[in-house]
Design a protein around this motif. Structure first.
Motif, PDB file in Angstrom:
ATOM      1  N   GLY A   1      32.840  44.385  45.619  1.00 21.81           N
ATOM      2  CA  GLY A   1      32.896  43.073  46.618  1.00 21.81           C
ATOM      3  C   GLY A   1      34.274  43.349  47.011  1.00 21.81           C
ATOM      4  N   SER A   2      34.632  42.467  47.795  1.00 23.17           N
ATOM      5  CA  SER A   2      36.111  42.157  48.175  1.00 23.17           C
ATOM      6  C   SER A   2      37.084  41.525  47.176  1.00 23.17           C
ATOM      7  CB  SER A   2      36.088  41.489  49.458  1.00 23.17           C
ATOM      8  OG  SER A   2      37.492  41.347  50.111  1.00 23.17           O
ATOM      9  N   TRP A   3      38.288  42.188  47.186  1.00 23.06           N
ATOM     10  CA  TRP A   3      39.261  41.415  46.498  1.00 23.06           C
ATOM     11  C   TRP A   3      39.887  40.037  47.160  1.00 23.06           C
ATOM     12  CZ3 TRP A   3      40.768  42.848  41.646  1.00 23.06           C
ATOM     13  CH2 TRP A   3      40.590  44.290  41.521  1.00 23.06           C
TER      14      TRP A   3
ATOM     15  N   ASP B   1      46.229  33.431  40.526  1.00 18.46           N
ATOM     16  CA  ASP B   1      45.516  33.126  39.117  1.00 18.46           C
ATOM     17  C   ASP B   1      44.141  33.200  39.201  1.00 18.46           C
ATOM     18  OD1 ASP B   1      48.014  31.937  38.181  1.00 18.46           O
ATOM     19  OD2 ASP B   1      47.569  30.269  39.511  1.00 18.46           O
ATOM     20  N   ARG B   2      43.514  34.453  38.951  1.00 18.40           N
ATOM     21  CA  ARG B   2      42.270  34.828  39.064  1.00 18.40           C
ATOM     22  C   ARG B   2      41.318  34.446  38.053  1.00 18.40           C
ATOM     23  NH1 ARG B   2      39.851  37.790  43.672  1.00 18.40           N
ATOM     24  NH2 ARG B   2      41.549  37.742  45.163  1.00 18.40           N
ATOM     25  N   LEU B   3      40.848  33.140  37.966  1.00 11.49           N
ATOM     26  CA  LEU B   3      39.817  32.870  36.885  1.00 11.49           C
ATOM     27  C   LEU B   3      38.293  33.007  37.276  1.00 11.49           C
ATOM     28  CD1 LEU B   3      41.479  29.637  35.476  1.00 11.49           C
ATOM     29  CD2 LEU B   3      41.969  31.954  34.899  1.00 11.49           C
ATOM     30  N   THR B   4      38.035  32.209  38.571  1.00  7.48           N
ATOM     31  CA  THR B   4      36.528  32.249  39.084  1.00  7.48           C
ATOM     32  C   THR B   4      36.467  33.556  39.655  1.00  7.48           C
ATOM     33  OG1 THR B   4      36.840  29.879  39.491  1.00  7.48           O
ATOM     34  CG2 THR B   4      35.191  31.013  40.208  1.00  7.48           C
ATOM     35  N   PHE B   5      37.334  34.173  40.234  1.00  9.52           N
ATOM     36  CA  PHE B   5      37.246  35.507  41.059  1.00  9.52           C
ATOM     37  C   PHE B   5      37.653  36.650  40.343  1.00  9.52           C
ATOM     38  CE2 PHE B   5      36.700  32.215  44.276  1.00  9.52           C
ATOM     39  CZ  PHE B   5      35.977  32.665  45.105  1.00  9.52           C
TER      40      PHE B   5
ATOM     41  N   ARG C   1      36.318  38.996  38.767  1.00  9.67           N
ATOM     42  CA  ARG C   1      35.688  40.201  38.859  1.00  9.67           C
ATOM     43  C   ARG C   1      35.439  40.597  40.174  1.00  9.67           C
ATOM     44  NH1 ARG C   1      33.140  38.056  34.151  1.00  9.67           N
ATOM     45  NH2 ARG C   1      32.377  36.534  35.624  1.00  9.67           N
ATOM     46  N   CYS C   2      35.683  39.814  41.064  1.00  6.33           N
ATOM     47  CA  CYS C   2      35.628  39.971  42.577  1.00  6.33           C
ATOM     48  C   CYS C   2      36.622  41.069  43.018  1.00  6.33           C
ATOM     49  CB  CYS C   2      35.936  38.801  43.654  1.00  6.33           C
ATOM     50  SG  CYS C   2      34.451  37.955  43.821  1.00  6.33           S
ATOM     51  N   GLY C   3      35.826  42.167  43.376  1.00  8.47           N
ATOM     52  CA  GLY C   3      36.690  43.434  43.930  1.00  8.47           C
ATOM     53  C   GLY C   3      36.653  44.576  42.772  1.00  8.47           C
ATOM     54  N   LEU C   4      36.684  44.011  41.600  1.00  5.58           N
ATOM     55  CA  LEU C   4      36.992  44.936  40.696  1.00  5.58           C
ATOM     56  C   LEU C   4      35.621  45.575  40.262  1.00  5.58           C
ATOM     57  CD1 LEU C   4      38.752  45.726  38.108  1.00  5.58           C
ATOM     58  CD2 LEU C   4      37.575  43.865  36.816  1.00  5.58           C
ATOM     59  N   ILE C   5      34.489  44.870  40.528  1.00  8.56           N
ATOM     60  CA  ILE C   5      33.378  45.401  39.931  1.00  8.56           C
ATOM     61  C   ILE C   5      32.318  45.823  40.859  1.00  8.56           C
ATOM     62  CG2 ILE C   5      33.300  44.655  37.641  1.00  8.56           C
ATOM     63  CD1 ILE C   5      31.104  42.718  38.468  1.00  8.56           C
TER      64      ILE C   5
ATOM     65  N   ASP D   1      28.952  46.566  34.600  1.00 11.96           N
ATOM     66  CA  ASP D   1      30.346  46.085  34.862  1.00 11.96           C
ATOM     67  C   ASP D   1      30.610  44.615  34.719  1.00 11.96           C
ATOM     68  OD1 ASP D   1      30.538  48.588  36.001  1.00 11.96           O
ATOM     69  OD2 ASP D   1      31.108  47.760  38.098  1.00 11.96           O
ATOM     70  N   TYR D   2      29.533  43.803  34.706  1.00  9.62           N
ATOM     71  CA  TYR D   2      29.673  42.310  34.568  1.00  9.62           C
ATOM     72  C   TYR D   2      29.939  42.253  33.398  1.00  9.62           C
ATOM     73  CZ  TYR D   2      28.753  37.208  35.048  1.00  9.62           C
ATOM     74  OH  TYR D   2      28.869  35.987  34.878  1.00  9.62           O
ATOM     75  N   GLN D   3      29.354  42.639  32.183  1.00  3.50           N
ATOM     76  CA  GLN D   3      29.346  42.355  30.867  1.00  3.50           C
ATOM     77  C   GLN D   3      30.592  43.307  30.117  1.00  3.50           C
ATOM     78  OE1 GLN D   3      24.893  43.404  30.252  1.00  3.50           O
ATOM     79  NE2 GLN D   3      25.149  41.488  28.691  1.00  3.50           N
TER      80      GLN D   3
END
Lengths: 168, 516
Positions: free
Chosen positions: B44-46, B105-109, B111-115, B122-124
């Motif tokens: 995804g996008s960071w 402060d990446r809480l909700t996001f 994993r966005c970009g990472l996986i 990846d999610y788990q």
């Protein structure tokens, strides 16, 4: 450049076909609130919502034809007649305004000789307004046949239009 | 053949709109020419949207980013040995060290970009489903209480406490209840829901399952705007994967609980982002606003108790359930707890998504993250909170991003969209547009909105033409008052906010003195 033009697949319009319409509608007839999905399905099949489909929809969803028309006409997406072979939507919302969408729109209208909401005489391009494609970090945006294109400029726009002409 | 190198290229609307697919082809072609083995992973996008397409190469030091890469840069990148993280003018260094990202402060996001958005592994491997596992072992009331304690408020704009809404639905007796994710992200200047759904769809779905467990609902709907076709593809595939793996359907995760989700498409109507209009649309009707009460929590979809939450509210639930309410609650200020995804848009150099704890100032977001205007011209106005939000002048940019601080100013934080305008903007034009937009999108149910919007646009046209300006401005003010107090929902009720703020801060644009 010429290979890229194949990315933009023009929207195909099918002739009215009652059997096909019934097949589309029956996929959604048992779905709670399925009328919206059925309308999307019809538009995908025919390129617009043919008025001949109203009685079929009314029957399937146990509504009056007037109610079906009421739903169809409420939503901007559902067309009453087929669009041009290519559909260009130019975002008219604030983020794109801040990046010059008003002058981009003017350029598009002059280039194509039509206003927003119209289709060129040869049926080649429909030009439409859209309010936000959700791509606001790289405004201004347009969409060409459903594909969003960011950081649009007048030059890029002219080039895109020319590519659609080469292709058809 | 040399060792296989992993390259990340986002499968995300902004990246695609800037040529990501053409880039993938060019990378594959060039790698083949060079006899180099590469694996392209579509993440995804960071949220560093101005750098899209931003590709990353996996090196021993970590992922190295190259921004604004086009197909024509590919040969040069290979020459610069980018597969080893080689120096190149497009190189941004290690992704995790880019200041724009590092200071968020990446809480909700997280994993966005990472996986790879659709990889369940990846999610788990990155904390996915920990929240669901905890929730499955808790009685419904405890789940609701944990969400309430976290301080999470609706991220769609209205900022209503999520836990309180859930509690109402939990205690509403019914044979059937529903969870509806409002993914009708129609505000100009907002794209956070889209980035999340394209980059980490499982987090939204996990949040919906947890919501179902909390209130006793077995069925969920995602109402997705039709402008987001890629989200539909990704969500549909995500739902299939989860059904396959037993996370959705009957006996989720081996428990005795059932929950399933359907994606339904909107059809280009802005007002369907209003929750009651959305419910009507989901029922296959015209997207007309309903009068409240009854609240959707009591009589919602098909007349049943329904949780209607924004995508980001739901996607914030997994981390609250995984890390505990205190963890989440410790971010933020005042009564605005946790983080919010700000979206920098419009005339801005570094547009994108910035997830920060509440309390950061508008100026810091625009100048430090955004880098000022794209054109380099001075900022004239900033509209926060979408088309129904206030236009703020440069002098107000030190305002902290906090629901209460904004409402004291008569402004709205909304869904966190920030649209910057440089000094070329004519604020009378923007005020007219607010009425025009309302006229186009009004559902037509209530008179102040349906007719007021048209009259407002006509008045503005007179004012712009220099016609009886003072008198017409008085009428605009009066009309705004009627619309504000007499409309059924925010569409008509808040159209006055952009109009009156433009008039308040830039009166010269209306009286014609500064008109070119």
């Amino acid at each position: 450049m010429s290979q890229k033009s194949s990315d933009n697949i023009p929207i195909e319009h099918a002739q009215w076909d009652g059997i096909e319409a019934q097949e589309v509608i029956s996929q959604y007839a048992d779905m709670a609130g399925g009328l919206m999905e059925a309308l999307h399905g019809l538009q995908a099949a025919f390129g617009y919502i043919p008025p001949e489909s109203y009685p079929l929809l009314a029957e399937a969803f146990n509504l009056s034809k007037a109610e079906v028309y009421g739903v169809k006409s409420f939503y901007h997406d559902f067309r009453s007649q087929p669009a041009g072979r290519h559909v260009i939507k130019i975002c008219q919302a604030e983020s794109c305004q801040a990046m010059g969408s008003r002058s981009l729109t003017k350029h598009a209208e002059e280039m194509l000789g039509i206003r927003l909401g119209q289709t060129t005489m040869d049926g080649h391009i429909s030009l439409e307004a859209i309010y936000c494609l959700g791509n606001c970090a790289v405004s201004p945006n347009i969409s060409l046949d459903g594909r969003t294109q960011g950081r649009m400029t007048e030059a890029k726009f002219s080039d895109l239009v020319k590519r659609t002409e080469v292709q058809s | 053949m040399t060792a296989l190198v992993k390259i990340y290229v986002p499968l995300e609307t902004t990246a695609l709109s800037m040529g990501a697919d053409e880039l993938v082809l060019a990378l594959l072609n060039e790698a083949q020419k060079q006899g180099q083995d590469i694996e392209i992973i579509r993440n995804g996008s960071w949220g560093m949207s101005w750098l899209e397409p931003m590709i990353e190469v996996e090196t021993e030091q970590g992922r190295v980013a190259y921004g604004n890469v086009t197909a024509s840069d590919v040969e040069g990148l290979f020459r610069a040995d980018f597969l080893k993280g080689g120096a190149h003018e497009l190189c941004q260094g290690l992704t995790r060290e880019i200041p724009y990202l590092k200071t968020q402060d990446r809480l909700t996001f997280a994993r966005c970009g990472l996986i790879d958005a659709l990889s369940l592994n990846d999610y788990q491997a990155n904390g996915g489903f920990l929240g669901l596992k905890n929730a499955l072992e808790m009685p419904p009331q405890d789940i609701v209480d944990q969400v309430t304690k976290s301080g999470l408020r609706g991220r769609g704009g209205a900022a209503f406490p999520t836990g309180i809404k859930w509690n109402t639905v939990l205690h509403a007796p019914s044979d059937q209840k529903y969870i509806c994710a409002n993914a009708d992200e129609g505000d100009s200047g907002t794209f956070a829901d889209r980035i999340l759904m394209e980059g980490d769809p499982y987090s939204l779905i996990e949040g919906m399952i947890i919501a179902g467990l909390a209130v006793g609902a077995t069925k969920g709907f995602i109402y997705l705007r039709s402008e987001y076709p890629l989200c539909r593809e990704i969500l549909s595939e995500a739902l299939l994967n989860l059904r396959d793996q037993g996370f959705l359907g009957k006996n989720i995760y081996g428990s005795d609980k059932n929950f399933d989700i359907e994606v339904r498409m909107g059809a280009g109507s802005y007002v369907c982002g209003e929750e009651t209009a959305m419910l009507n649309s989901l029922e296959g009707k015209r997207g007309m606003v309903r009068a409240k009460p009854p609240l959707p929590a009591i009589e919602g979809l098909f007349g049943k108790p329904t949780v209607v939450n924004n995508v980001l509210s739901l996607a914030s639930v997994p981390i609250i359930m995984a890390q505990g309410s205190d963890y989440y609650q410790n971010f933020g200020m005042g009564r605005s707890r946790g983080t919010i995804a700000f979206q920098l848009a419009g005339n801005i150099k570094q547009g994108g998504l910035v997830e920060k704890a509440f309390g950061v100032s508008l100026r810091e977001l625009i100048m430090t993250y955004g880098g000022g205007t794209f054109t380099g011209a001075p900022i004239k106005a900033v509209q926060v909170g979408g088309p129904l939000g206030a236009y703020l002048p440069n002098s107000d940019l030190d305002l902290p991003m906090d629901y209460e601080a904004f409402s004291e100013k008569g402004a709205v934080l909304g869904h966190g969209g920030i649209v910057v305008f440089d000094d070329g903007v004519d604020m009378a034009e923007q005020a007219k547009f607010a009425f025009d937009f309302c006229a186009v999108e009004s559902c037509g149910k209530c008179t102040p909105c349906r007719i007021g919007s048209v009259r407002g646009s006509e008045l503005m046209a007179h004012i712009q033409a220099g016609d009886n300006v003072a008198e017409n401005l008085d009428m605009v003010r009066e009309l705004c008052d009627v619309m504000e107090t007499g409309s059924l929902c925010a569409m008509g009720g808040m159209t006055s906010i952009p109009v009156l703020s433009a008039l308040k801060y830039w009166p010269d644009d209306f009286t014609g003195r500064s008109r070119k």
